[in-house]
Design an enzyme around this catalytic site. Sequence first.
Site, mmCIF file in Angstrom:
data_model
loop_
_atom_site.group_PDB
_atom_site.id
_atom_site.type_symbol
_atom_site.label_atom_id
_atom_site.label_comp_id
_atom_site.label_asym_id
_atom_site.label_seq_id
_atom_site.Cartn_x
_atom_site.Cartn_y
_atom_site.Cartn_z
ATOM 1 N NE ARG A 1 -1.206 2.560 2.892
ATOM 2 C CZ ARG A 1 -0.760 3.694 3.403
ATOM 3 N NH1 ARG A 1 -0.736 4.808 2.668
ATOM 4 N NH2 ARG A 1 -0.284 3.731 4.637
ATOM 5 C CB CYS B 1 4.048 11.045 1.511
ATOM 6 S SG CYS B 1 2.457 11.856 1.776
#
Length: 301
Positions: free
Chosen positions: A15, A240
């Site tokens: 993920r 991110c």
Amino acid sequence: MNVPKKVRLVEVGPRDGLQNEQQAIDTGTKIQLIEQLAAAGLGYIEAGAFVNPKWVPQMAGSAEVFEQLKRAEHVTYAALVPNLQGFERALAVNASEVAVFCAASEAFTQKNTNCSIEESLQRAAAVIDAATTAGIKVRGYISCVVGCPYEGAIDPAQVAYVAKRLFDLGCYEISLGDTVGVGTPIAVSQMLAAVSDNIPMDKLAVHFHDTYGQALANILAALQLGVAVIDSSVAGLGGCPYAKGASGNVATEDVVYLLDGMGIEHGIDLPQLASTGRWISALLGRAPASKVAQALAADIK
């Protein structure tokens, strides 16, 4: 020092590791990665996220991943969910657990989820209430626990506040994330001291990115304070999408090697894990970020 004898690793590669990849990764590859990680001994794998694919296209096939993967009995297959709608999608495909996320930075929260910290906590509360009714455990993530790309250094008291709110809402564990990888052992220790004033240390996890090469040092500082849960990503995959320049998560292989050197139990087959890291990295067209995986491949003793 209160170093734990056993550590649980939370594998976030499928993920958090893949979510920022620009090239499309097919469902079959994601499933193969998850199944190889389980075979290497990982007992907790974050298998996908039920977020808006407009913002995180790589997670668009998470339902298919959960529906098609062959599940091992010893493995928890978790899903990240941003809201009640995401939770319902995770529930429909029998995710073992779900995770909600907030940030200790107001600016980051606005950029990441287009809401305030208080509004993000309200969204988390709705998910936790629904999960409790359904008998599903909820893990809580907090981003930017040391620094923020927009606000700079983050006050440990602010991290402690958000952590306590999530814990009181019903998260069984709080993962503290250095999203941009700016933390150092002293800053991390100060943050953990503040958070553990309100939450038992055995309910805390750490999640470090390695932007400045400090992730393993920060993990060591956390271990010495008694933290026994570490998030990591195979081959150091990740980054991110809302933190420009943030490099990957700390590599699971490197964490396992550190734990081995400290005599800490973890249950993972390092050579098998490193092989998986090299495989997924090759598919992505690069070498693994893990120094341990590179050393093992070169047969450096």
